[in-house]
Every structure is written in structure tokens, then in C-alpha cells.
Design a protein around this motif. Structure first.
Motif, PDB file in Angstrom:
ATOM      1  N   ALA A  78      30.936  32.785  58.936  1.00  0.00           N
ATOM      2  CA  ALA A  78      32.138  34.340  58.933  1.00  0.00           C
ATOM      3  C   ALA A  78      33.402  34.227  57.785  1.00  0.00           C
ATOM      4  O   ALA A  78      34.648  34.872  57.552  1.00  0.00           O
ATOM      5  CB  ALA A  78      33.585  33.883  60.135  1.00  0.00           C
ATOM      6  N   GLY A  79      32.417  34.000  56.583  1.00  0.00           N
ATOM      7  CA  GLY A  79      33.104  33.306  55.167  1.00  0.00           C
ATOM      8  C   GLY A  79      34.150  32.541  54.601  1.00  0.00           C
ATOM      9  O   GLY A  79      34.947  32.441  53.722  1.00  0.00           O
ATOM     10  N   TYR A  80      33.997  31.341  55.493  1.00  0.00           N
ATOM     11  CA  TYR A  80      34.914  30.313  55.245  1.00  0.00           C
ATOM     12  C   TYR A  80      33.965  29.686  54.885  1.00  0.00           C
ATOM     13  O   TYR A  80      34.240  27.984  54.371  1.00  0.00           O
ATOM     14  CB  TYR A  80      35.554  29.586  56.573  1.00  0.00           C
ATOM     15  N   ASP A  81      33.107  29.455  54.334  1.00  0.00           N
ATOM     16  CA  ASP A  81      31.613  29.884  53.647  1.00  0.00           C
ATOM     17  C   ASP A  81      31.631  30.187  52.337  1.00  0.00           C
ATOM     18  O   ASP A  81      30.464  30.843  52.108  1.00  0.00           O
ATOM     19  CB  ASP A  81      30.687  28.867  53.793  1.00  0.00           C
ATOM     20  N   VAL A  82      32.291  29.779  51.297  1.00  0.00           N
ATOM     21  CA  VAL A  82      32.223  30.426  49.908  1.00  0.00           C
ATOM     22  C   VAL A  82      31.713  30.429  48.861  1.00  0.00           C
ATOM     23  O   VAL A  82      31.570  28.733  48.321  1.00  0.00           O
ATOM     24  CB  VAL A  82      33.882  30.508  49.171  1.00  0.00           C
ATOM     25  N   ALA A  83      31.258  31.311  48.671  1.00  0.00           N
ATOM     26  CA  ALA A  83      29.909  31.116  47.287  1.00  0.00           C
ATOM     27  C   ALA A  83      30.378  31.363  46.042  1.00  0.00           C
ATOM     28  O   ALA A  83      29.922  31.007  45.072  1.00  0.00           O
ATOM     29  CB  ALA A  83      28.734  31.841  47.496  1.00  0.00           C
ATOM     30  N   ASP A  84      31.107  32.879  45.953  1.00  0.00           N
ATOM     31  CA  ASP A  84      31.883  32.447  44.929  1.00  0.00           C
ATOM     32  C   ASP A  84      33.470  33.330  44.967  1.00  0.00           C
ATOM     33  O   ASP A  84      33.740  34.084  45.607  1.00  0.00           O
ATOM     34  CB  ASP A  84      31.265  33.865  43.936  1.00  0.00           C
ATOM     35  N   TYR A  85      34.062  32.424  44.884  1.00  0.00           N
ATOM     36  CA  TYR A  85      36.429  32.519  44.726  1.00  0.00           C
ATOM     37  C   TYR A  85      36.472  34.422  44.337  1.00  0.00           C
ATOM     38  O   TYR A  85      37.144  34.213  43.874  1.00  0.00           O
ATOM     39  CB  TYR A  85      36.251  31.603  44.537  1.00  0.00           C
ATOM     40  N   ARG A  86      36.017  34.516  42.974  1.00  0.00           N
ATOM     41  CA  ARG A  86      35.978  35.574  42.289  1.00  0.00           C
ATOM     42  C   ARG A  86      35.089  36.660  42.262  1.00  0.00           C
ATOM     43  O   ARG A  86      35.181  37.787  41.865  1.00  0.00           O
ATOM     44  CB  ARG A  86      35.311  35.053  40.641  1.00  0.00           C
ATOM     45  N   ASP A  87      34.472  36.571  43.361  1.00  0.00           N
ATOM     46  CA  ASP A  87      34.158  38.319  43.664  1.00  0.00           C
ATOM     47  C   ASP A  87      33.808  38.647  45.792  1.00  0.00           C
ATOM     48  O   ASP A  87      34.053  37.240  46.430  1.00  0.00           O
ATOM     49  CB  ASP A  87      32.418  38.245  43.504  1.00  0.00           C
ATOM     50  N   VAL A  88      34.387  39.861  45.580  1.00  0.00           N
ATOM     51  CA  VAL A  88      33.744  40.205  47.237  1.00  0.00           C
ATOM     52  C   VAL A  88      32.172  40.598  47.542  1.00  0.00           C
ATOM     53  O   VAL A  88      31.393  41.035  46.743  1.00  0.00           O
ATOM     54  CB  VAL A  88      34.452  41.883  46.767  1.00  0.00           C
ATOM     55  N   ASP A  89      32.478  39.897  49.030  1.00  0.00           N
ATOM     56  CA  ASP A  89      30.888  40.065  49.024  1.00  0.00           C
ATOM     57  C   ASP A  89      30.311  41.439  49.321  1.00  0.00           C
ATOM     58  O   ASP A  89      31.027  42.499  50.073  1.00  0.00           O
ATOM     59  CB  ASP A  89      30.848  39.405  50.567  1.00  0.00           C
ATOM     60  N   PRO A  90      29.497  42.187  48.853  1.00  0.00           N
ATOM     61  CA  PRO A  90      29.212  42.907  49.231  1.00  0.00           C
ATOM     62  C   PRO A  90      28.945  43.863  50.930  1.00  0.00           C
ATOM     63  O   PRO A  90      29.115  45.044  51.496  1.00  0.00           O
ATOM     64  CB  PRO A  90      27.417  42.932  48.787  1.00  0.00           C
ATOM     65  N   LEU A  91      29.128  42.708  51.732  1.00  0.00           N
ATOM     66  CA  LEU A  91      29.194  42.748  52.968  1.00  0.00           C
ATOM     67  C   LEU A  91      30.541  43.467  53.371  1.00  0.00           C
ATOM     68  O   LEU A  91      30.701  44.336  54.551  1.00  0.00           O
ATOM     69  CB  LEU A  91      29.021  42.182  54.178  1.00  0.00           C
ATOM     70  N   PHE A  92      31.602  43.801  52.906  1.00  0.00           N
ATOM     71  CA  PHE A  92      32.421  43.901  52.161  1.00  0.00           C
ATOM     72  C   PHE A  92      33.367  45.134  51.517  1.00  0.00           C
ATOM     73  O   PHE A  92      34.104  45.216  52.004  1.00  0.00           O
ATOM     74  CB  PHE A  92      34.060  42.866  52.583  1.00  0.00           C
ATOM     75  N   GLY A  93      32.876  45.243  50.653  1.00  0.00           N
ATOM     76  CA  GLY A  93      32.861  45.760  49.346  1.00  0.00           C
ATOM     77  C   GLY A  93      33.413  45.255  48.656  1.00  0.00           C
ATOM     78  O   GLY A  93      31.553  44.653  47.908  1.00  0.00           O
ATOM     79  N   THR A  94      33.871  45.846  47.036  1.00  0.00           N
ATOM     80  CA  THR A  94      33.869  45.308  46.023  1.00  0.00           C
ATOM     81  C   THR A  94      35.326  45.192  44.922  1.00  0.00           C
ATOM     82  O   THR A  94      35.913  45.190  45.886  1.00  0.00           O
ATOM     83  CB  THR A  94      33.534  46.387  44.701  1.00  0.00           C
ATOM     84  N   LEU A  95      35.125  44.604  44.179  1.00  0.00           N
ATOM     85  CA  LEU A  95      36.698  44.389  43.544  1.00  0.00           C
ATOM     86  C   LEU A  95      37.135  45.177  43.172  1.00  0.00           C
ATOM     87  O   LEU A  95      38.417  45.182  43.242  1.00  0.00           O
ATOM     88  CB  LEU A  95      36.353  43.645  42.225  1.00  0.00           C
ATOM     89  N   ALA A  96      36.412  46.487  42.822  1.00  0.00           N
ATOM     90  CA  ALA A  96      37.701  47.761  42.851  1.00  0.00           C
ATOM     91  C   ALA A  96      37.912  48.192  44.190  1.00  0.00           C
ATOM     92  O   ALA A  96      39.141  48.377  44.391  1.00  0.00           O
ATOM     93  CB  ALA A  96      36.766  49.236  42.754  1.00  0.00           C
ATOM     94  N   ASP A  97      37.369  47.682  45.475  1.00  0.00           N
ATOM     95  CA  ASP A  97      37.473  48.068  47.196  1.00  0.00           C
ATOM     96  C   ASP A  97      38.480  47.768  46.972  1.00  0.00           C
ATOM     97  O   ASP A  97      39.915  47.586  47.437  1.00  0.00           O
ATOM     98  CB  ASP A  97      36.761  48.137  47.997  1.00  0.00           C
ATOM     99  N   PHE A  98      38.914  46.084  46.507  1.00  0.00           N
ATOM    100  CA  PHE A  98      40.453  44.990  46.257  1.00  0.00           C
ATOM    101  C   PHE A  98      41.520  45.648  46.068  1.00  0.00           C
ATOM    102  O   PHE A  98      42.352  45.681  46.853  1.00  0.00           O
ATOM    103  CB  PHE A  98      39.469  43.509  46.388  1.00  0.00           C
ATOM    104  N   ASP A  99      40.773  46.576  45.012  1.00  0.00           N
ATOM    105  CA  ASP A  99      42.060  46.780  43.999  1.00  0.00           C
ATOM    106  C   ASP A  99      42.961  47.634  45.104  1.00  0.00           C
ATOM    107  O   ASP A  99      43.521  47.937  45.020  1.00  0.00           O
ATOM    108  CB  ASP A  99      41.035  46.657  42.418  1.00  0.00           C
TER     109      ASP A  99
END
Length: 578
Positions: A78-99
Motif C-alpha cells: 500500500a505504498g510503504y514500498d517506495v520506488a521513487d521518493y521524489r515523485d507521485v505515483d500515477p495512481l494518486f496523481g502528479t507532483l502538480a496535484d500535490f502542489d
């Protein structure tokens, strides 16, 4: 427990000032993104969904939001297995969505904390992929715990450690080497003795701090450093159940992980380094440690002045519905945290444990099962909710910071009859179903009683099925309804802020003029000008005739003589008499 005796009237914790750093008395709301709100319609919550519902949190009256992982991940845990700590998974959106989420939250006066997962990465992280492609003894493998096996042919694991999710904590590669994973085999543990690992995570902190986050919740905060040599250990590791209690004066409850893989002294240098990183940014940025550590004096080491700002008080969560245990944990917590100048950070539920509305409805309301299935004892729903509301008012009456888990403001129980075919928690599969897992507390929230999926998603799809009975808990079924759980939370948070209870003090009360004598099942204390009384027993408590009620977990009634009474499983806040 230390004692069943009722405390005498005594000051336990002195009041602070209301102008201290925000995290010292904040109420922080945990958002589990995949189950909070879905904007895309795929049945999985996402960052735009969170943004669309931030008004609910501002209206609730919390101070900050903590987001569970939304990073790029194969979602093995459930996401506690991180492949890239500097990006948002497409499942949840984008960095722009986070901003956009961050901007909206800050505009509503809500601070935002994000999850940091430093103990392990995903097996799809570039570092681990490089390690798999490299040879034993290579620099690429040095970032993780790779070891040769034991036995003549190396076919035995390097030590006897077991995974928190069940089964061995080691997996063997085709080339004969083994790698350590305290959790799932797709979550290899990093070696924090490696300087590249330390440098990488300091850079990850800066990446999110530069974007404007207000802090970090640190996953497995006590686990990064392992004992030298990775020695065998005869104990049992469980993140949820904890270890056996130890007879210590500063209180233990079985909520701590023991063994050479946890709570090693070397972990504190990591927090000192991270503290220095956060200090370079304005706004009182904060770290909260998810450290299943006890006795409480050991936990207090994580919140010394130059380390983390907060650490979850899991001993309080583990105390259950037990007045003596609650008093003991509360007093011990202030003793050890005040000694290092740190706040106490209270919590009753999160994404890793059965919700307290269900735990407190069990025949043993101090039990902490690893999930509940339809073949297990089913909680008394009404009793559990009544006690959960009372426990929350007790918690919110305490000085310090407090965490709420999404949905508890609605009175949500666990989904205790979830069919096994829907389960996704790796702990369920690695234990062959012996541990029911955490899916029951992660079911998507109900927003609208009359809509498909209770309004979680525009399509009505939900990644885990919701019980039909959850319509009664929906936000729109409770908003504006006097006495509803949602309105009870809103009222308590307003009063907590107005009375500055978070920065207040705590004085035990053995009696109250005009009230029945307190017995051992009553938790009674004064915080500033508010008296908090929690009746965890089964008898009515007659209150002073002139009692001024500031809030209660249920509406109070009067006896035949006209006096207010505090029934069983109820908490009340009263105006303290001069």
C-alpha cells in the motif's frame, strides 16, 4: 500496570504557553489517500480527491494533515514500498496535484506532513535493481543488507530473524546471497551505516521541504540501525501486537518492539542530522517518529531537543479501555517527556491497528487483535462507539499534541466481516491468514449516505467493499445533527482550542466538591479551567449540582433530584470552579 490506586490530587504537568511551536499542541489528522476520496473514478483515492475534501478537515477544526505515502510504488504494501521518493505515483496523481493540495491546505490554515519511509525501499527502487544486477560484495549491494547464508552450502538464512509480516526476514537470490527485509520480501532493508543512504535521505527531506511541507511522519523510526553483526534473537517481532510487558517503573504496555533490529542507539544520530536539516527552514518544521519503543523512557530519547519533535505514544493506544492503565501511562508519559522538554503525542487509532471504536467493543476492551474477520468475535458496535467517543474526549482533554485517523470523527468501526478474497495486506498472505491484517481499518470513507460507494468515488467503485451499514456514518448523515459523532468531534476541537487545552497542564483529581466520590474506574483531571471526568466503570457518577458542562461524549441526563449524572462509558468536560 504500576498500580490500581486512585491518584491523589497532584500536579503532573505544568501549563505551557499558547505561543509555542505549532506542533507542541496541534491536532493532526491522518489521511490515508487511497481510502479518503477518489476524484478519478477508478475506486482508489487520490490527491485531487484529498484536495476536494480539505474543507471538511478545516471545518472539523484540526490544525494539520498527515498524508500516508503517495510516492511512486508497485503497491506491494500500500505504498510503504517506495520506488521513487521524489515523485507521485500515477495512481494518486502528479507532483502538480500535490502542489495544488499543499497550496489549498495552506490557504485553509492547515499544515501538511508527509510520510517518510527510510527503513526500506521497494524492490523496484533503482538502487535495489542495481544491486540485483551486481555481484556479491559489490558497492551496489552495500546499500542494503546482503549476506551469505549459513550452513555448508549457504542454504540457511544469515540469522533467525522473522519478518513483522510473518515468515523469515531473509530472501535468497539465485546467486546464493540473501537480503534482509523486516517486512515483505519486496521491501528490502537499507543499510544505514552506508554514507550514501544517509546523504540520499537528507536530500529527500530537502526536496519536500523546498516544496513547502511542514513536516514528516517517519515510518519504522526505530528500525533503521541494526545491532552490529546482526545477531540471532530468540524473541518474536510484531509491529501490531508488540512485545511482552516488562516490569519497569516508567510504564510499559507491550507496545514496543524488542530485539537487535530495533531501537539501537545509533538511530539517534540520524535524527540529530535530520533535525539540523529542518532547522535550515523557517516555520517550525517537524518530525514525528513512529517508534514502537518502550519503556517510555526509551521513547523519550527520540524527542530530545536536537532530535524529532514528536513521537507517537503507542503505550496510550495500547492501554485500552482501562482507567488504571490510562492514568499510569499518562503520568509516566509526562514524567519522561517533560524531562527532555518535549510534548506528549497522543493517538488512539491509525492505519496499522483495529480502530478504537471496534477494539473497545470487544469482550476484552484492552485487546489489540491483528485485524478482525467474520469468524472472530464481533465487537459490540454501539458499546464500542460509545467508549470510543469517551476515549477521544479524554485524549483531547490532555495537554500535548493529538492525532486523529480519518473516519474516526464519523465513528467508523473496522470492517470486521470483510471476505478474504478482498484482502490485500501482505501480513494476511505471509501468515496464511493467521493475522487478519489491516485492511479492515483501511476501507474507503463514506461521504454521502444515498450515493453508490457512499460518495467515495464518482463511479461508486471502491477498492475495498464498504459495509452497507456504513450509510449511517456518512458525513452528510451527521453534519449539523446535534449529538452525532461528527458534531461531537467538532465541538470538542472548538473547545480544546478556545480553552488552550493543548498547551495546558494536568492535575489529577481525587474528588470534586459536590460530586460522588471517584472510584478507581474514573479518570479525573484538571487542565487549566477545565475538569475532565471519564467514567470507565459501570456505575453512575452524580456531578455537582451547579456543574457547567462544556462538552460531553453523550448528552447527559439528570436524576430524580435534578442532579446531572455521568453514566458509564462517558466523558464530560466541566468548567472548573475557582
Amino acid at each position: 500496570m504500576t498500580t490500581d490506586a486512585l491518584p491523589t490530587t497532584a500536579l503532573v504537568h505544568a501549563p505551557g504557553t499558547s505561543d509555542a511551536a505549532w506542533w507542541r499542541d496541534a491536532v493532526i489528522y491522518q489521511v490515508y489517500p487511497r481510502s479518503f476520496a477518489d476524484a478519478s473514478g477508478d475506486g482508489i483515492g487520490d490527491l485531487p480527491g484529498v484536495t476536494s475534501r480539505l474543507d471538511h478537515l478545516a471545518d472539523l477544526g484540526v490544525d494539520a494533515v498527515w498524508l500516508s505515502p503517495f510516492y511512486r510504488s508497485p503497491q506491494a504494501d500500500a505504498g510503504y514500498d517506495v520506488a521513487d521518493y521524489r515523485d507521485v505515483d500515477p495512481l494518486f496523481g502528479t507532483l502538480a496535484d500535490f502542489d495544488a493540495l499543499l497550496t489549498r491546505a495552506h490557504g485553509l490554515g492547515l499544515r501538511v506532513m508527509v510520510d517518510l519511509v527510510p527503513n526500506h525501499t521497494s524492490d523496484e527502487h533503482v538502487w535495489f535493481q542495481q544491486a540485483l544486477a551486481a555481484a556479491p560484495g559489490s558497492p551496489e549491494r552495500a546499500r542494503y543488507h546482503f549476506r551469505p547464508g549459513r550452513g555448508a552450502d549457504g542454504s540457511e538464512p544469515p540469522n533467525n530473524w522473522q519478518s513483522i509480516f510473518g515468515g523469515p526476514a531473509w530472501t535468497r537470490l539465485p546467486d546464493g546471497e540473501w537480503y534482509l527485509h523486516l517486512f515483505d520480501s519486496r521491501q528490502p532493508d537499507l543499510d544505514w551505516d552506508h554514507p550514501e543512504v544517509r546523504a540520499e535521505f537528507e536530500d529527500v527531506l530537502r526536496f519536500w521541504l523546498d516544496r513547502g511541507v511542514d513536516g514528516f511522519r517517519v515510518d519504522v523510526a526505530h528500525g533503521m540501525v541494526k545491532a552490529p553483526g546482526l545477531p540471532d534473537w530468540a524473541g518474536h517481532v510484531s509491529m501490531i501486537e508488540g512485545a511482552e510487558p516488562v516490569d519497569r517503573a516508567d510504564e510499559v504496555t507491550g507496545s514496543g518492539n524488542q530485539g537487535p533490529m530495533f531501537d539501537q542507539d545509533g538511530v539517534h544520530e540520524i535524527y540529530r542530522a535530520w533535525n539540523r536539516v529542518l532547522a535550515q527552514y523557517d516555520g517550525d518544521r517537524a518530525l514525528v517518529a513512529e517508534a514502537w519503543v518502550e519503556p517510555l523512557s526509551r521513547l523519550a530519547r527520540y524527542v530530545r531537543a536536537d532530535e524529532a519533535q514528536q513521537a507517537f505514544n503507542f503505550a496510550f493506544l495500547a492501554a485500552g479501555w482501562d482507567a488504571a492503565a490510562i492514568r499510569s501511562v499518562v503520568e509516566a508519559s509526562y514524567t519522561v517527556n517533560d524531562a527532555v522538554g518535549a510534548p506528549t503525542t497522543w493517538v488512539l487509532s491509525n492505519h496499522d491497528v483495529v480502530r478504537h471504536a471496534s477494539r473497545f467493543g470487544l469482550s476484552d476492551p484492552t485487546a489489540r487483535p491483528n485485524g478482525i474477520a467474520r469468524t472472530d468475535e464481533q465487537p459490540d458496535v454501539e458499546l464500542g462507539l460509545r467508549r470510543a467517543r469517551a476515549a477521544t474526549l479524554l485524549m483531547l482533554g490532555l495537554p500535548g499534541s493529538a492525532y486523529l485517523y480519518q473516519g474516526e470523527e464519523l465513528g467508523l468501526p473496522d470492517h470486521t466481516s470483510l471476505e478474504d478474497e478482498y484482502r490485500q495486506d501482505p501480513a494476511f498472505f505471509r501468515t496464511g491468514g493467521l493475522e487478519r491484517g489491516r485492511d479492515g481499518c483501511r476501507v474507503p470513507l463514506p461521504w454521502s449516505a444515498g450515493e453508490p460507494g457512499h460518495g467515495f468515488s464518482p463511479t461508486g467503485v471502491t477498492w475495498l467493499p464498504q459495509p452497507a451499514a456504513w450509510a449511517r456514518y456518512a458525513v452528510d448523515a451527521q453534519r449539523g445533527i446535534p449529538g452525532s459523532t461528527l458534531e461531537t468531534y467538532r465541538a470538542a476541537l472548538r473547545t480544546r482550542r478556545a480553552e488552550a487545552l493543548g498547551s495546558g497542564g494536568l492535575e489529577w483529581l481525587a474528588e470534586l466538591d459536590g460530586a460522588d466520590a471517584f472510584g478507581p474506574d474514573v479518570v479525573a483531571f484538571r487542565n487549566r479551567d477545565v475538569v475532565v471526568l471519564g467514567n470507565l466503570g459501570d456505575r453512575l457518577l452524580v456531578l455537582p449540582a451547579d456543574a457547567a458542562v462544556l462538552g460531553a461524549s453523550v448528552e447527559l441526563e439528570r436524576d430524580a433530584a435534578g442532579a446531572l449524572v455521568l453514566p458509564a462509558d462517558t466523558t464530560v468536560w466541566l468548567r472548573a470552579q475557582a
